[in-house]
Design a protein around this motif. Structure first.
Motif, PDB file in Angstrom:
ATOM      1  N   ARG A  88      14.381  27.209  62.365  1.00  0.00           N
ATOM      2  CA  ARG A  88      14.168  28.614  62.053  1.00  0.00           C
ATOM      3  C   ARG A  88      14.030  28.879  60.564  1.00  0.00           C
ATOM      4  O   ARG A  88      14.150  30.008  60.109  1.00  0.00           O
ATOM      5  N   VAL A  89      13.767  27.854  59.820  1.00  0.00           N
ATOM      6  CA  VAL A  89      13.475  27.991  58.386  1.00  0.00           C
ATOM      7  C   VAL A  89      12.010  27.623  58.188  1.00  0.00           C
ATOM      8  O   VAL A  89      11.661  26.450  58.195  1.00  0.00           O
ATOM      9  N   ASP A  90      11.158  28.622  58.053  1.00  0.00           N
ATOM     10  CA  ASP A  90       9.724  28.341  57.913  1.00  0.00           C
ATOM     11  C   ASP A  90       9.207  28.729  56.537  1.00  0.00           C
ATOM     12  O   ASP A  90       8.001  28.719  56.300  1.00  0.00           O
ATOM     13  N   GLU A  91      10.097  29.054  55.629  1.00  0.00           N
ATOM     14  CA  GLU A  91       9.693  29.394  54.268  1.00  0.00           C
ATOM     15  C   GLU A  91      10.734  28.865  53.297  1.00  0.00           C
ATOM     16  O   GLU A  91      11.941  29.037  53.508  1.00  0.00           O
ATOM     17  N   GLY A  92      10.266  28.201  52.271  1.00  0.00           N
ATOM     18  CA  GLY A  92      11.182  27.663  51.276  1.00  0.00           C
ATOM     19  C   GLY A  92      11.900  26.417  51.756  1.00  0.00           C
ATOM     20  O   GLY A  92      11.521  25.777  52.742  1.00  0.00           O
ATOM     21  N   ALA A  93      12.963  26.070  51.045  1.00  0.00           N
ATOM     22  CA  ALA A  93      13.735  24.862  51.339  1.00  0.00           C
ATOM     23  C   ALA A  93      14.978  25.216  52.145  1.00  0.00           C
ATOM     24  O   ALA A  93      15.345  26.381  52.288  1.00  0.00           O
ATOM     25  N   ALA A  94      15.628  24.186  52.676  1.00  0.00           N
ATOM     26  CA  ALA A  94      16.872  24.358  53.432  1.00  0.00           C
ATOM     27  C   ALA A  94      17.911  23.395  52.882  1.00  0.00           C
ATOM     28  O   ALA A  94      17.600  22.246  52.549  1.00  0.00           O
TER      29      ALA A  94
END
Length: 340
Positions: A88-94
């Motif tokens: 659910r992280v589709d933008e930027g870094a995690a």
């Protein structure tokens, strides 16, 4: 000037006592990231907790607009909970952070610096493991050395899930949808530009570890069988060596009988040989069964996890599985693909 986005992903299972202590530390760090040109968010994944974890998370989300919540339908295990959060992280870094507070969030700015320098996988390497017994430290040390020798996939020693993944590393990781997931191996399989940050691992903030030795043993078995076929090859070599010894011993028995008329060996010798050979065969069958079991699980093609509640925060998308990814570590990745 537009800011980059960093999402801190925290998978929690029955961590209702430690999360209120951990979140203020994360929040303080995220506020400081503004000076580095980074906007921070937090995504908490409740892996089917049975205590008050979900209520605690709801309270954190109510008091902080940067907090997103994801609750799975049941306990799927840490590896799949991390997968659900990263999906659910589709933008930027995690950045992956344990819920027990052992991995210091105060190191996040250093992770961000290396990401902005062009690294895709910045992982924390434990120099000291406080709050853990000598047996757990010794077995963990041995496990990383064993899997490092058995697997062709680079898996850094003494390195857990505490790491930052760039957009293209996340996009590449999202393409790996295998059911039996050993995340440390998957991180290594993705590759790209990697570096490490040595750090001192602290004791738990509160509560007790959910990983007993039985669960750690199963995780180690998962890692070895997921990223190496060496146990199968070992079983083959062991069978060949046993057969060779049995053949040589058989020739010796025949030679003794022909030359000296030596009587046939008695019952104790026969039972010892039968039990030895039977044990070798059962071990080999068990190893084969481990790999066949994983093929069986993959063939059913069940979803990796099921979601009960999904409440995104600003900057955390509801898109489920980003795929693709190319270019520099600091570049946004393409999105699309099928749902989890």
């Amino acid at each position: 000037m537009p800011h980059d986005l960093l999402t801190v992903v925290v998978a929690a299972y029955n961590e209702g006592d430690s999360l209120p202590l951990l979140h203020p530390r994360i929040a303080a760090v995220l506020e400081g990231l503004e000076s580095q040109g980074v906007t921070g968010r937090v995504l908490y994944v409740d892996d089917g907790s049975t205590d008050g974890t979900w209520s605690v998370l709801q309270g954190l989300a109510a008091g902080d607009a940067r907090v997103g919540l994801l609750r799975l339908s049941r306990n799927f295990g840490k590896e799949l909970a991390l997968t659900a959060g990263l999906d659910r992280v589709d933008e930027g870094a995690a950045l992956i952070l344990d819920a027990d507070g052992q991995d210091p969030p105060e190191l996040i700015p250093r992770f961000v610096e290396l990401w902005q320098d062009g690294f895709d996988d910045i992982h924390g390497t434990r120099l000291v493991r406080d709050g853990e017994g000598w047996l757990k430290r010794a077995t963990a040390h041995a496990f990383y050395r064993v899997i490092g020798r058995l697997s062709r996939t680079p898996i850094p020693a003494d390195t857990g899930d505490f790491r930052l993944l760039s957009p293209r590393a996340l996009a590449a990781l999202a393409q790996l949808r295998e059911r039996h997931r050993f995340m440390k191996g998957l991180f290594g399989w993705v590759g790209f530009n990697r570096t490490s940050i040595p750090y001192h691992r602290e004791p738990r903030a509160a509560g007790a570890s959910k990983f007993n030795f039985w669960r750690l043993w199963n995780l180690a078995l998962e890692g070895i069988t997921s990223f190496s076929t060496a146990p199968l090859r070992l079983a083959t070599y062991l069978g060949l060596a046993t057969a060779a010894l049995a053949f040589v011993y058989g020739l010796w028995v025949i030679a003794k009988a022909l030359l000296w008329g030596d009587p046939v060996a008695g019952w104790p010798t026969m039972m010892a040989v039968i039990l030895f050979l039977g044990g070798i065969q059962l071990i080999a069958l068990g190893l084969i069964g481990e790999y066949l079991g994983r093929l069986y699980e993959e063939s059913k093609q069940r979803p990796l996890y099921l979601v009960d509640v999904w409440r995104p925060a600003a900057g955390v998308s509801s898109r489920q599985v980003p795929v693709g990814g190319s270019g520099h570590a600091h570049r946004s990745a393409a999105a699309g693909g099928e749902g989890a």
